[in-house]
Design a protein around this motif. Sequence first.
Motif, PDB file in Angstrom:
ATOM      1  N   GLU A 130      -8.558  61.499  17.946  1.00 20.18           N
ATOM      2  CA  GLU A 130      -8.192  62.981  18.014  1.00 20.18           C
ATOM      3  C   GLU A 130      -9.242  63.846  17.726  1.00 20.18           C
ATOM      4  O   GLU A 130      -8.957  64.853  17.462  1.00 20.18           O
TER       5      GLU A 130
ATOM      6  N   ARG B 128     -10.335  73.047  24.083  1.00 20.26           N
ATOM      7  CA  ARG B 128      -9.996  71.925  23.756  1.00 20.26           C
ATOM      8  C   ARG B 128     -10.452  71.086  24.965  1.00 20.26           C
ATOM      9  O   ARG B 128     -10.727  70.459  25.962  1.00 20.26           O
TER      10      ARG B 128
ATOM     11  N   THR C 297       2.875  65.131  33.056  1.00 17.87           N
ATOM     12  CA  THR C 297       3.953  66.252  32.963  1.00 17.87           C
ATOM     13  C   THR C 297       4.368  66.546  33.855  1.00 17.87           C
ATOM     14  O   THR C 297       3.796  67.285  35.195  1.00 17.87           O
TER      15      THR C 297
ATOM     16  N   THR D 116      -6.043  59.277  21.342  1.00 16.80           N
ATOM     17  CA  THR D 116      -5.504  60.710  21.480  1.00 16.80           C
ATOM     18  C   THR D 116      -4.016  61.204  21.800  1.00 16.80           C
ATOM     19  O   THR D 116      -3.526  59.545  22.249  1.00 16.80           O
ATOM     20  N   HIS D 117      -2.872  61.263  21.115  1.00 14.71           N
ATOM     21  CA  HIS D 117      -1.255  61.318  21.878  1.00 14.71           C
ATOM     22  C   HIS D 117      -1.262  62.523  22.475  1.00 14.71           C
ATOM     23  O   HIS D 117      -0.053  62.442  22.973  1.00 14.71           O
ATOM     24  N   ASP D 118      -2.447  63.132  22.545  1.00 14.71           N
ATOM     25  CA  ASP D 118      -1.921  64.366  24.840  1.00 14.71           C
ATOM     26  C   ASP D 118      -2.469  62.825  25.983  1.00 14.71           C
ATOM     27  O   ASP D 118      -3.922  63.070  25.693  1.00 14.71           O
ATOM     28  N   GLN D 119      -1.233  62.899  26.735  1.00 13.42           N
ATOM     29  CA  GLN D 119      -1.656  61.905  28.026  1.00 13.42           C
ATOM     30  C   GLN D 119      -2.773  63.124  28.720  1.00 13.42           C
ATOM     31  O   GLN D 119      -3.394  62.449  29.859  1.00 13.42           O
TER      32      GLN D 119
ATOM     33  N   GLU E  24      -5.876  64.339  28.128  1.00 14.33           N
ATOM     34  CA  GLU E  24      -6.540  64.478  27.414  1.00 14.33           C
ATOM     35  C   GLU E  24      -7.107  62.693  27.989  1.00 14.33           C
ATOM     36  O   GLU E  24      -8.232  62.578  28.524  1.00 14.33           O
TER      37      GLU E  24
ATOM     38  N   ALA F 297      -6.512  75.417  22.802  1.00 14.53           N
ATOM     39  CA  ALA F 297      -5.967  74.792  24.684  1.00 14.53           C
ATOM     40  C   ALA F 297      -7.292  75.032  24.945  1.00 14.53           C
ATOM     41  O   ALA F 297      -7.809  75.033  25.581  1.00 14.53           O
TER      42      ALA F 297
ATOM     43  N   SER G 253      -7.656  67.255  18.994  1.00 17.99           N
ATOM     44  CA  SER G 253      -5.993  68.299  17.696  1.00 17.99           C
ATOM     45  C   SER G 253      -6.239  68.994  17.504  1.00 17.99           C
ATOM     46  O   SER G 253      -5.011  70.052  17.096  1.00 17.99           O
TER      47      SER G 253
END
Lengths: 346, 285
Positions: A159, A169, A236, A191-194, A196, A166, A162
């Motif tokens: 990560e 990133r 999303t 990462t937990h961010d889809q 990314e 924004a 994180s």
Amino acid sequence: MATFELRKLVKTYGRTPVIHGIDLFIPDGEFVVFVGPSGCGKSTTLRMIAGLEEVSGGEIRIGDRVVNEVDPKERNLAMVFQNYAIYPHMTVRQNIAFGLYTSRLSGAEKARKVEAAAALLGLTPLLDRRPSALSGGQRQRVAIGRAMVREPAGFLFDEPLSNLDAQLRAQMRIEIKDLHRRLGTTIAYVTHDQVEAMTMADRIVVMKDGHILQAAPPMEIYDNPADVFTARFIGTPSMNIIPAQSDAGVLSPAEGKAALLAGIRPHDLTIGAEVVDPALVLAGKVTAVEPLGPETLVHFEAAGQHIIATAPAHGQIAVGSRVTASAGRGRVHLFDGATERALGRQ
Amino acid sequence: MAAIDTPASRPLTMTRIRPGRILAWTVLFIGGVLMITPILFMFSTSLKTAGQIYDLRLIPQSPTLANYVKVLTEGQFLRWFLNSAFVAICVTLSNVFFDSLVGYTLAKFRFRGRQLVFIAILSTLMIPTEMLVIPWYIMSANLGWLDSYWGIMFPGMMTAFGTFLMKQFFETVPDDFIEAARMDGLNEFTIWWRIAMPLVTPALSALAIFTFLGNWTAFFWPLISTTSKELYTLPVGLTSFAVEQAIQWEMIMTGAAIATIPTLIVFLVLQRYIVRGVMLAGLKG
Ligand SMILES: Nc1ncnc2c1ncn2[C@@H]1O[C@H](COP(=O)(O)OP(=O)(O)O)[C@@H](O)[C@H]1O
Ligand SMILES: [Mg+2]
């Protein structure tokens, strides 16, 4: 250069299993992104690859060597941490040079490599600063510099973005991906961010509760998610999932517990556009409208579910009005109602 | 209360919050005077001749440096000074090294019996020094350590307090630094020395100050464990001004005045390292 392989990899803390025997092969030079909700075991997996966490069962191979019992420093991997973890008592130059701590290069050779890494990351003017005088993005670049200066067999990122805002990133995503293109080194990235995961990965590994649900290239995962969780996690806004029934090939929403679940991405569920021979039609009362610019998201209730559909940008849709949304043939993902595994599309 | 301190409302504050302030200042002032008076008298007396010492004015009538010349040139004062310095420096270095080595191990490694070791170390804090002196003495006698530098130093080479202090500080060092260093290929000892130690310099400075001062002024054990005058530490040596030819207050005060100099130096040099917030700079802002 290295391949990584996980074979029936297990991790338990005390008696609590957190990784349940996962298998994965990462070919040389691949950029693999582990993605999943917080607590699903991504960091644990990465830390086992790094050698920072003991393996409870199964095998980790780097190249064709089993490394279960090998010290981190013998694995020739470099890691970038979420909190950067650059040494506060050292300058940027010293921090990057620390990546070469074990190398047998001459001082001049080391200095040259540090300068080269700094130049690549745009850190040259900051070389003599201390971390306290750097911004978050610069600190993360120093951490990356320390990782890459050694020319490791593989990079591990946990990560790394994180803690950045924004905009930064988005910029760092591109920089890291570009770095991978230039260096060609194998990367395992958590990462937990889809977003990314989608934008950076050669291959995404979706994890949940210590299991791998699916490992495939981003578009493959997006187009053919293996189960409901993956389908909702990637993309999303999330895919709409509604209980459905199929009569002679005709889909319709079902009440309560159904044998089928139908998944439709909001983007594929359109309001106000003509769909010839739709696979599924949903109608309901609008609860919210979100204009995004190029299109508008319309939230409505149908079949007892909260549904998100898209409408053209300037369509006049009022909250409270009734809308009809339809999805074209081939746009509906079907899942087994009990196992939530994918059954193909309709 | 913040608004009360604006200039416009000053007159009001005079009557409202001053009583508390005045009390606080008075207490602090009295405390300060109580602390500083003996020190002033020490310096004052060191500048007086033997005949003037019971003339209790603060400013000596005819100040002289003769006592200093005498203390530094006659007898073994310099030797004692160097003994004290040697003992205090050795013990301080030893504490800084070993207390933090053990503290780091207890803070950052998980091993069987860790808690037990920690409790055992802490429990030694509950035993008063007075009770330990006799066992120390017997041990020194049996091992032939009496009347030697090592005999003076050995009880303090590591302390439970220092270990505890360092353990608490090392616990605040984020694991990420240690793991990053492990990935960079450092061995565990080097990680401690090159990464963890620099991150706890405030604690190390505090520990060094405490240990140095404690040993510089130590009296009881050095007195008991030494017999030859060549091995006296400064505090022990100073008392010999009292026992041999009546009490030479001016000499004692002169010796004590000189003895304060190293403590001031140690404090001034080390206290600037006691700055907070060094550690956080390497992590997310
Ligand atoms: N040192 C530990 N002791 C016990 N449980 C842990 C430890 N580290 C992680 N866990 C547990 O293991 C699971 C996976 O954690 P982690 O790999 O950090 O998840 P992620 O990185 O995907 O958010 C979590 O449920 C967490 O509570
Ligand atoms: Mg994590």
